[in-house]
Each structure stands twice: as structure tokens, then as C-alpha cells.
Write a protein that holds these residues in place. Structure first.
Motif, PDB file in Angstrom:
ATOM      1  N   ASN A   1      10.103   5.719  -9.097  1.00  0.00           N
ATOM      2  CA  ASN A   1       9.354   5.798  -7.832  1.00  0.00           C
ATOM      3  C   ASN A   1       8.588   4.524  -7.514  1.00  0.00           C
ATOM      4  O   ASN A   1       7.865   4.476  -6.530  1.00  0.00           O
TER       5      ASN A   1
ATOM      6  N   ARG B   1       3.931   0.820  -4.936  1.00  0.00           N
ATOM      7  CA  ARG B   1       3.974   1.648  -3.731  1.00  0.00           C
ATOM      8  C   ARG B   1       2.871   1.251  -2.757  1.00  0.00           C
ATOM      9  O   ARG B   1       3.058   1.303  -1.536  1.00  0.00           O
TER      10      ARG B   1
ATOM     11  N   VAL C   1       9.002   3.786   5.361  1.00  0.00           N
ATOM     12  CA  VAL C   1       9.364   3.169   4.087  1.00  0.00           C
ATOM     13  C   VAL C   1      10.592   3.880   3.531  1.00  0.00           C
ATOM     14  O   VAL C   1      10.886   5.030   3.871  1.00  0.00           O
TER      15      VAL C   1
ATOM     16  N   CYS D   1      10.653   0.688  -3.748  1.00  0.00           N
ATOM     17  CA  CYS D   1      10.219   0.992  -2.378  1.00  0.00           C
ATOM     18  C   CYS D   1      10.317  -0.265  -1.536  1.00  0.00           C
ATOM     19  O   CYS D   1       9.961  -1.357  -1.993  1.00  0.00           O
TER      20      CYS D   1
ATOM     21  N   CYS E   1       4.155  -1.650  -0.995  1.00  0.00           N
ATOM     22  CA  CYS E   1       5.203  -1.259  -0.053  1.00  0.00           C
ATOM     23  C   CYS E   1       4.606  -0.741   1.254  1.00  0.00           C
ATOM     24  O   CYS E   1       5.060  -1.102   2.354  1.00  0.00           O
TER      25      CYS E   1
ATOM     26  N   SER F   1      12.121   4.951  -0.169  1.00  0.00           N
ATOM     27  CA  SER F   1      11.737   5.131  -1.571  1.00  0.00           C
ATOM     28  C   SER F   1      12.973   5.364  -2.429  1.00  0.00           C
ATOM     29  O   SER F   1      13.933   6.007  -1.990  1.00  0.00           O
TER      30      SER F   1
END
Length: 549
Positions: A541, A361, A309, A544, A364, A311
Motif C-alpha cells: 500500500n 501515501r 490517486v 501510489c 502521493c 493505489s
């Protein structure tokens, strides 16, 4: 017309170098050997017809012709009616038939190879070609009989695993052209009483096109509503509204421990209750569920060889800090290939960030798993993936419809997914206030709007008035469930509106003097108790994407 004499026939036969290699020169004998091997490879039985037992060869040729006809039929179906082909091959009795047939073909081809090796008569071949012909025979035997034998074993392994995972119950029908499927990520981690679903999504799948819309419900959602036909209506007629203790992910434990009698026929009363709650929140009828044990989630990712991934922000996790002490460590912006434990930590991290960021996330990681769940990964890691999937997946999805959902999942892979989070940021700037005091009319309106855009409008909006559709996890299944895609239905710009294209991401936050943030700087902020500055550092954050971006 005079008949040929027996002596002439015998002479002709003895001059045929294929049937009688002793009468041929050395180069012809070598050429004959390679021809027999190629015949056995591409037309099993051909070598026996021209150089060995003709009756045996003709019997093998009939089997070969039948196999080729079946392959051609399968290819035609793949082109003209792929759905029928998928549904046929995901039927249990067809899989069992395939197991037996492939095993028989593997054994039969082995016998043919042994007989062909006998017909080579290596003693008559030039000395330099003997080891080459022998090696080629063994290699081709392994590539044919060996592959068929492993195919039989793999199909049987998959058949048994699918029978363990999926229920034998009746088929479910789409409602208003869709299926609704609840996807739960269950967690019975340290310090918790019972299992709590930390990841709650409803996958709504168009029953014709396979297009999927993912509705994500934050784990701290409160005041979940139930329809009047839900068993929980008797216990919570005004909704699950006992205060901060009644966040939606605690409902599973509450029903499992206190209200199992409300679902006397359910194999998992907690999951049934979560289906009722999700249906009440969205105004949909949830038809089935799949729950993934997040404790075993890492095992599945490890079986796949990890996930990659990219980020766009700083994400905390438990690990060694820059000073060597154990505590909150950080992953900065960049591309990572996570193993199972790190992928789980990345998806679940909640310190210094919001539930929305956490959900994004999770999506993701799920996208990355789906992207990497390709034929090469499946073939190379088949047993590990199957064993991991069998251990961590619980579902009431009827096994007889597996082919239908696999077909829909295949169609859906080529289409962008819709996504709506029932909370910030997709519901304006109300933040966590919306998940505490939700406006169900607004939720139903937004859900209905997204379904209408996909050509399958809702009939009402009240819980239970009409349903929608789920998608399968594949993989596996999978995924278990695919989530992600561009956020749709949110008014105006949101935190995640441009999150699918890293080039459009905002720059990560910096230190007050404009210099880049470092792990040492974040460690100093935490030691000084500067929570607000840590939240500012981690505010991106949620950005992603799967892969290298």
C-alpha cells in the motif's frame, strides 16, 4: 483655396449614417449598432469618437491605449523575465494598486457601455434586431466590467489572505545556493495531548533552478541531535534521547509545554524546536517553516473538488465493514477520487503497514493536490481554496519573498523531485532499527551526496555548518508542499524505487489459494486476530501515484 461653406459641412454631417442614423436605411442602422458594440468591446472610447461626444471618447481612448501598453509590457516581461513579473505582482502595494485600478476600469467601462447603449438609438433599429442588440450590450457589459470588478475583488481577497498567512519580517537569503524549508503536518486529534506533527518533511530548493529535494523524517525518529547554537543544546546536549517517549513528533508538545522560555522571541516555539531538530538530523540549516493543520486539511481538498490517486495495495480506514459493523474497512488496489476526509484517512492510515508506507501515501496525496492545483481549479474554486488555505496554514515565511518562492515553485514543477526517507527503505534493510539508533554520519553523507548531484554541495555535514533551500508550498500555497518524485540516493532497489510507474508495480498479494484478496477475507483475518497475514496483505500500500496512473 476657398473654404467649404457652413451649409456644405452641415449637409455632409447629416449624410453620415454613423453620427446621424436617421438619414440611413434600416440595414445601415443595424450594421451601425453592431459596429458601435464591437468598438466599445475592443477599443473602448471608439464608439464615442465616431458617433458621440468626441472629447469624452478621446479621454477614454487614452486610458485604453495606456492599458494596452501595460498589457504589452507584461507580455514582454513574461517572455524575457518571468521572475521579475511574478515578483512584481506578488508585492502587496502592487496588488493594492491593481485592486484600485481594476475597480476604476470596471466602473469606467460600465459608464462607456451605458453611453454606447444610448448611442445605439434602438428606436431606429429594425424591430427584430432590438432585443438582440440589447441582449448583446448586457452580455458584453457583464463580460467586461463584470470580469474586471470580480478581478479586483479576487485580488483584494488574495492580498488580505496572504497578509494574514505570511510574516512581515526580513527576507531570508539562500545558503550555499539553496533554501531549506520545514513542512509540518500538525495533528491534535482525538486522544492526544497537544498538537503533534505527523508529517515531517524538509524541502530543499535550488535557488537558481527551483529543483526540489524532499527529505522525509518518520514521526517515530528517535535521538534527534541539536547543534551547539540551538537553545535545546542546553536541555538535550546528547540529543532528544529519553527513550520511546522521545520520538521526534513529541518534541513540539514538549517544547510548547515545558521549554517555551528557550525561544522567547518565537511566535511558535514548538515549530522553532522542530526546525532545530530537523536541521540536526540532516546536517542542514533550516531557514523557515510552514505547518498545515491536518484537521483542516480535508477542507482544502474539498475546496479543490477532491483528489484522484491510484493505489497499488490494500489500505485500511475507519468505516463500515462488509458485515455492516463499524470498524476497519479497506480500500483495495485501484483509482480513487477522495474527498477531504477520505484523503486524510488514506494518507494517515498506519494499521498493518509501516511508517514508510504512510509517508509515501502522504507524498502521493500531496502530489495529487499539486497536480490538480491548476488555473482552472483555482479560478472555479478560488474563494473556497483561499478560505481553506488561510485557516489551516501557519508559516514564518516572509511575505516580501513570496514572489521569489512562487517563481521557484513554477520552475520546479517541470523538474523531477528528489526524495529521501530517513529510515526504511532508503537506508538499507535496517528497518525501524535505524530510526531508533540512527547513524548521523551516514545521513549527512547521503544528504550531501544528493545536494552535490544538484550542483549545490554542502560545506560540511555537521548541523549548522551550512544550509540548503526550501520550496514554497503554493500553492498555496498550497502546499502546500510538493513532495514525491523518484527516490534518489538509496543504494540498490527499495520498496519505492519503481513506485512512479504503475505498470512496473508488483501484483498485489493474494489469498493462500491464489485467489484475489477481498474485503470479506480481510475482515475474517482481523476477526481471527491474524495480524501477520493482514500486514502481508497490506505490504504494497506504499505504491501510489497521483491521478489515474
Amino acid at each position: 483655396m476657398a473654404r467649404p461653406s457652413p451649409m456644405l459641412t452641415a449637409a455632409d454631417s447629416s449624410s453620415n449614417p454613423v453620427r446621424d442614423p436617421e438619414s440611413a436605411a434600416a440595414p445601415q442602422r443595424t450594421k451601425r449598432g453592431w459596429i458601435l458594440l464591437l468598438l466599445t468591446l475592443f477599443v473602448p472610447g471608439g464608439a464615442q469618437v465616431v458617433a458621440g461626444n468626441r472629447a469624452f471618447g478621446r479621454a477614454v481612448l487614452r486610458v485604453t491605449l495606456t492599458v494596452w501598453v501595460l498589457i504589452v509590457v507584461a507580455l514582454v516581461l513574461l517572455l524575457v523575465n518571468r521572475d521579475l513579473l511574478i515578483q512584481t505582482f506578488t508585492t502587496s502595494w502592487v496588488q493594492l494598486t491593481a485592486v484600485v485600478v481594476l475597480a476604476a476600469l470596471a466602473l469606467g467601462w460600465l459608464v462607456v457601455w451605458v453611453d454606447t447603449f444610448r448611442l445605439l438609438r434602438l428606436r431606429l433599429v429594425a424591430p427584430g434586431m432590438k432585443p438582440l442588440l440589447a441582449f448583446a450590450t448586457v452580455l458584453l457589459l457583464a463580460l467586461t466590467s463584470g470580469v474586471l470588478g470580480y478581478g479586483s475583488y479576487a485580488i483584494n481577497l488574495g492580498r488580505n489572505a496572504l497578509n494574514e498567512m505570511f510574516e512581515p519580517g526580513p527576507a531570508i537569503d539562500p545558503v550555499d545556493g539553496r533554501y531549506n524549508f520545514l513542512l509540518l503536518g500538525g495533528d491534535a486529534g482525538e486522544g492526544r495531548i497537544g498538537l503533534r506533527p505527523d508529517s515531517i518533511h524538509v524541502a530543499s530548493v535550488n535557488a537558481k533552478t527551483g529543483k526540489t529535494i524532499i527529505f522525509s523524517i518518520p514521526r517515530n525518529f528517535q535521538n534527534a541531535q541539536f547543534s551547539e547554537d540551538s537553545p535545546l543544546w542546553q536541555t538535550y546536549p546528547e540529543g532528544y534521547n529519553c527513550g520511546d517517549e522521545c520520538i521526534i513528533n513529541s518534541l513540539y508538545v514538549d517544547v510548547t509545554q515545558n521549554h517555551q522560555d528557550l525561544y522567547p522571541d518565537a511566535a511558535d516555539p514548538g515549530a522553532e524546536a522542530m526546525m532545530d531538530a530537523a536541521g540536526g538530523i540532516l546536517g542542514l540549516e533550516i531557514q523557515s517553516y510552514a505547518m498545515v493543520d491536518l484537521g483542516g486539511f480535508a477542507q482544502l481538498i474539498n475546496a479543490m473538488g477532491g483528489v484522484t490517486v491510484t493505489s497499488g495495495g490494500w489500505t485500511t480506514h475507519r468505516g463500515h465493514r462488509p458485515d455492516g459493523q463499524w470498524g476497519n474497512a479497506w480500500w483495495g488496489p485501484g483509482t480513487y477520487t477522495f474527498d477531504g476526509d477520505d484523503a486524510l484517512a488514506f494518507a494517515r492510515s498506519r494499521h498493518f503497514s509501516s511508517d514508510y508506507s504512510r509517508i509515501r501515501r502522504q507524498q502521493c496525496i500531496q502530489e495529487a493536490m499539486l497536480a490538480q492545483f491548476n488555473p482552472r481549479t483555482l479560478v472555479s474554486r478560488f474563494e473556497e481554496i483561499l478560505n481553506a488555505g488561510e485557516q489551516i496554514v501557519e508559516t514564518d515565511l516572509p511575505g516580501q519573498q513570496l514572489g521569489t518562492f512562487v517563481s521557484l515553485a513554477t520552475k520546479g514543477r517541470s523538474q523531477p523531485m528528489g526524495r529521501l526517507t530517513i529510515g526504511a527503505p532508503d537506508f538499507g534493510d535496517q528497518g525501524d532499527q535505524f530510526t531508533t539508533y540512527p547513524d548521523f554520519d551516514e545521513i549527512h553523507e547521503r544528504v550531501d551526496g544528493m545536494l552535490a548531484e544538484d550542483g549545490t554541495p554542502q560545506a560540511g555535514g555537521a548541523p549548522g555548518d551550512s544550509p540548503v533551500a526550501p520550496m514554497l508550498f503554493v500553492n498555496a500555497t498550497a502546499s502546500l508542499s510538493a513532495t514525491g518524485g523518484a527516490s534518489q540516493g538509496a543504494e540498490g532497489a527499495t520498496q519505492g524505487a519503481d513506485s512512479e510507474n504503475p505498470e512496473d508495480w508488483p501484483e498485489p498479494p493474494t489469498q493462500p489459494d491464489g485467489s484475489p484478496i477481498t474485503e470479506e477475507y480481510l475482515m475474517q483475518l482481523e476477526d481471527a486476530g491474524q495480524t501477520g497475514m493482514l500486514e502481508e496483505a497490506a505490504k504494497t500500500n506504499h505504491l501510489c501515484v497521483a491521478g489515474n496512473g
